[in-house]
Each structure stands twice: as structure tokens, then as C-alpha cells.
Enzyme design. Structure first.
Site, PDB file in Angstrom:
ATOM      1  N   ASP A 224      -8.382   2.815   4.116  1.00 28.77           N
ATOM      2  CA  ASP A 224      -9.852   2.179   4.410  1.00 28.77           C
ATOM      3  C   ASP A 224      -9.949   2.504   5.731  1.00 28.77           C
ATOM      4  O   ASP A 224     -11.599   1.320   6.082  1.00 28.77           O
ATOM      5  CB  ASP A 224      -9.718   0.896   3.568  1.00 28.77           C
ATOM      6  CG  ASP A 224      -9.893   0.900   2.090  1.00 28.77           C
ATOM      7  OD1 ASP A 224      -9.426  -0.138   1.903  1.00 28.77           O
ATOM      8  OD2 ASP A 224     -10.999   2.119   1.640  1.00 28.77           O
TER       9      ASP A 224
ATOM     10  N   HIS B 182      -0.912  -2.968   3.732  1.00 24.43           N
ATOM     11  CA  HIS B 182      -0.799  -1.863   1.940  1.00 24.43           C
ATOM     12  C   HIS B 182       0.318  -2.705   1.095  1.00 24.43           C
ATOM     13  O   HIS B 182       1.854  -2.948   1.938  1.00 24.43           O
ATOM     14  CB  HIS B 182      -0.858  -0.369   2.188  1.00 24.43           C
ATOM     15  CG  HIS B 182      -0.797  -0.061   0.892  1.00 24.43           C
ATOM     16  ND1 HIS B 182       0.158  -0.085   0.350  1.00 24.43           N
ATOM     17  CD2 HIS B 182      -1.731   0.345   0.517  1.00 24.43           C
ATOM     18  CE1 HIS B 182      -0.709   1.248  -1.112  1.00 24.43           C
ATOM     19  NE2 HIS B 182      -2.313   1.770  -1.097  1.00 24.43           N
TER      20      HIS B 182
END
Ligand code: SDX
Length: 394
Positions: free
Chosen positions: A330, A273
């Protein structure tokens, strides 16, 4: 004269937008909507209540909430002329492309001519209700269109998530009862996806909206940005990756090594991320949700076991530890969508449903702050001045 020139080149993680909506601390894995921790909202709130909080800044009173839910419920119907646009798409059109086009098409229908005398605030409130109400219907219709099934109309006696699931899965040939476990799991997933400060798609919505293009146009642009596999499209890629590992005998170690190999362009989808350099707090909740939902539904999904093995292997590998690569939002969400019966090419559409109130809130903040049109600058690294060369001399 030796003056210092500072250039904001938009490098990673530079703060350039002021916002009061969502706070996240990447080092500590903290995420709050309008100051409320995501963990509390996921446990105690509903998606429409979180939508109200993000958009209007405060948790609604009982009356405010009921009025808001009622308005959304009464705007879920789609203009029948939009069905004609649906019918023009091939069945194999990706639902994200269909949704981006159809949300943009809403600007051809709204505001209605008789609403043109309304104030900007009144029109905005109506557009917000219309988007929250109609996007789930458009999303479910894009799935039905891809299946060649008849479109289902919204049912006003169902709540937000029940209504979406009914539009997705009901068939005229048999009754469809929404499972409350699935409806609540969807509510929590939508809450967890609702906003995430200045991510790629939200920045897109803000910059398109900063030219004073319609809210529908800005949201349609956000859907297109979210579609990318490095952003919202990752939830679809995660399942495809887990299926590939399963088909390859569940050889998790091989794929962890492949993700480290600079000569391969394989990445562990759902890992890493730009901001979280610790566990993504959403991933932690979704991982628990995946266990709960599958247990309650009595589903044993081998992909969940592979996902956990993959996470364990990566979190104990120096390459991932050094780069602070952890599962993101996700990584586990697709496991739950699968358990709900949602097809993998609809996973990013689910992300869109969740992120919609966040995009709206960010657009509204940008407009209310009367921010100037977005105009990033650059560091020019091209050719210096030179003379034109006639074709015959090249
Ligand atoms: C979302 O911004 C948001 O808030 C987004 C989001 C939201 O709610 O809106 O959180 C939603 O988009 C989540 C991210 C979904 N995408 C993926 O899961 C795709 C896989 N992840 C990566 O592509 C990547 O981690 C990003 C795109 C998410 C972040 O990229 P960065 O921060 O630009 O990191 P990078 O590409 O510069 O990578 C740093 C290093 C590199 O190695 P080195 O050059 O240092 O040797 O880490 C490596 C990368 O090769 N790396 C990975 C990896 N992610 C980064 N290696 C293997 N697998 C991965 N997943």
C-alpha cells in the site's frame, strides 16, 4: 493422566488452510501465483490472464484466453434495476460501502431463473465471469454517483483497464481518450494485488463461502473486510499521512519518531506486514512503476519525494529494523492512483478490483475441496459456573 492437549488458538502465522494458489515466503520476500513469480507476471502478463491463471490453475492457451476475455467483455452491463439501488445512496457514501452492498445485490439477480437447472460448475463459471465483468462497472458507477455525474456504460471495444478508466472519467460533454501508459500501469497494479494467500479479506471470503452462501455474498464480505484501514484501507491512509507530512513542512523525522512513540496511536501507514519480514516484493515493483508512470506523464508529485524520504528514514531506524517493518503493497500504490486521477476514496476500491480474482480462486478451491463449514475454536477465559442473582439482590 498428563496427556498433552494442543489447542490451535489461531495465533499469528499458524498454518491452518491448505491451498495451491499463492505461495509467499515472508522472510525471503517471495510471491508466486500458481508457481509463477510475481515479477514475471507483472512484466509479461495481463490482469485477465492472471485472473484465469489464479482461478483455473494454468496459463490459458490463446484460444482459452480469447474466449475468457470475450465472455468477460460481454457481461459488463448491469441490470438497470441495480441503477435504482445506486440512486438511493447519498453522494458522500464511501464507495467501498456502496460496492459491498451492490455486489451482494447481484445475488438477487443471478443466477437467472432460466439458469437454475444448470450444474453447480456451470453456474459457478457464469458467476465468475459476471463478477469479473460487473464489479469494474459497479466501481466506476459508485465514483460517478459520488460526483453527481451521469453513469457511463461499458464499451466492448476497449480492453479491461481501458474500459474501467473510460467509465470512470468520460463525460458526455467531451471525448475521453484513455492514455495507454495509464491503462498498462493499472493492469500491472491489478496483477500485483490479485492474490495474497490467507490474508484477512481472503480468509473472510473462504469462511463465508464455507457455509455455502452464494459467491456474491462471500465476495461482498471480502470487500467489507478489505475496507479496514489495517488492511486494504491502508492505501488511502498512506496518502492522507503523506499529505499531513507535506502540510507540516515535510518534517519526515517527526513522524518517524511519532510512529515509535507508544503513547501515540500513530503508525506509518503502508509499513509493516503480518507475513513479510523483508521487503514486500510488490512494493518494490510498485515503487519502480511510480517513477515510470510519473516520468512518462511528466508529473512531479511531492508526495512521492516525501514517501521516499520516509522510507529511507524508517529503513535506517533501529525501531523499524528490529521489528522488520518495511514498505508494503500500500505504500506506493496511492502515488500511482493519484497520477491516474483516481480520487483517494476510490483507492481501496482499486485494491478490490485487483483482489477479486484471488478471492474467487480461493472460494472455488474451498468449494472444490468440499471443505467443511469454518468453525474456529477458542480458549475460554470467562467466568466459571455461578448461580443466577435476582434483580433486587444485585
Ligand atoms: C495489507 O495479510 C496480507 O497479506 C495483507 C495484504 C494483502 O495483500 O492482502 O498484504 C494487504 O493489508 C497490507 C498491510 C496494510 N496495513 C498497513 O499498512 C497499516 C500499518 N501497518 C500495521 O498496522 C501493521 O504493520 C500490520 C497490521 C500490517 C501488521 O500488523 P502485525 O503483524 O500484527 O504487527 P503488530 O501490529 O503486532 O506490530 C509489531 C510491532 C508493534 O510494536 P511492539 O509492540 O513490538 O513495540 O511493530 C509495530 C507495532 O507497534 N508496528 C508499527 C507499524 N506496524 C507495526 N509501528 C509503526 N508503524 C507501523 N506501520
Amino acid at each position: 493422566t498428563g496427556g498433552l492437549i494442543t489447542l490451535d488458538l489461531g495465533f499469528k502465522n499458524t498454518a491452518s488452510t491448505k491451498s495451491a494458489i499463492t505461495f509467499l515466503d515472508g522472510e525471503k520476500g517471495i510471491l508466486r501465483y500458481r508457481g509463477y513469480p510475481i515479477e514475471q507476471l507483472a512484466e509479461k502478463s495481463t490482469f485477465l490472464e492472471v485472473a484465469y491463471l489464479l482461478i483455473y490453475g494454468e496459463l490459458p492457451s490463446k484460444n482459452e484466453y480469447e474466449t475468457f476475455v470475450n465472455k468477460v467483455t460481454r457481461h459488463t452491463l448491469i441490470n438497470e434495476n441495480i441503477r435504482k439501488i445506486f440512486e438511493g445512496f447519498p453522494a458522500n457514501a464511501h464507495p467501498m460501502g456502496v460496492l459491498a452492498a451492490l455486489v451482494s445485490s447481484l445475488s438477487a439477480f443471478y443466477p437467472r431463473p432460466e439458469e437454475s437447472s444448470m450444474s453447480f460448475e456451470e453456474q459457478t463459471d457464469l458467476n465468475i465471469i459476471r463478477l469479473l465483468a460487473k464489479v469494474p462497472t459497479l466501481a466506476a458507477w459508485s465514483y460517478k454517483n459520488s460526483q453527481g455525474h451521469p453513469l457511463n456504460y461499458p464499451k466492448n471495444n476497449l480492453n479491461y483497464c481501458e474500459n474501467f478508466l473510460h467509465m470512470m472519467f468520460a463525460l458526455p460533454v467531451e471525448d475521453y481518450e484513455v492514455d495507454p501508459v495509464i491503462a498498462r500501469a493499472l493492469d500491472v497494479l491489478l496483477i500485483l494485488h490479485a492474490d495474497h494467500e490467507q490474508n484477512c479479506s481472503t480468509s473472510t471470503v473462504r469462511i463465508v463461502g464455507s457455509s455455502h452462501a452464494s459467491l456474491y455474498a462471500a465476495i461482498s464480505a471480502g470487500i467489507s473486510a478489505l475496507w479496514g484501514p489495517l488492511h486494504g484501507g491502508a492505501n488511502q491512509k498512506v496518502i492522507e499521512m503523506l499529505e499531513m507530512i507535506k502540510a507540516d513542512g515535510g518534517n519526515v523525522k517527526k513522524y518517524v519518531e511519532l510512529a515509535k512513540d507508544k503513547n501515540s496511536n500513530f503508525r506509518l501507514m503502508g509499513f509493516g506486514h503480518r507475513v513479510y519480514k523483508n521487503f514486500d516484493p510488490r512494493a518494490r515493483i510498485i515503487k519502480q512503476q511510480a517513477d515510470n508512470v510519473l516520468n512518462k506523464l511528466g508529473i512531479k508529485d511531492p508526495l512521492l519525494d516525501i514517501a521516499k524520504e520516509l522510507e529511507h528514514a524508517a529503513l535506517n531506524d533501529d525501531y523499524f529494523k528490529e521489528r522488520k517493518l518495511y514498505p508494503n503493497v500500500d505504500f506506493y500504490s496511492g502515488i500511482i492512483y493519484r497520477a491516474m486521477g483516481i480520487p483517494v476514496n476510490m483507492f481501496t476500491v482499486m485494491f478490490t478490483l485487483g483482489r477479486l480474482p484471488g478471492w474467487i480462486a480461493q472460494w472455488k478451491e474451498m468449494r472444490e475441496n468440499d471443505e467443511p463449514i469454518g468453525r474456529p475454536r477458542q480458549l475460554y477465559i470467562g467466568a466459571t459456573e455461578r448461580e443466577y442473582v435476582p434483580m433486587e439482590k444485585r
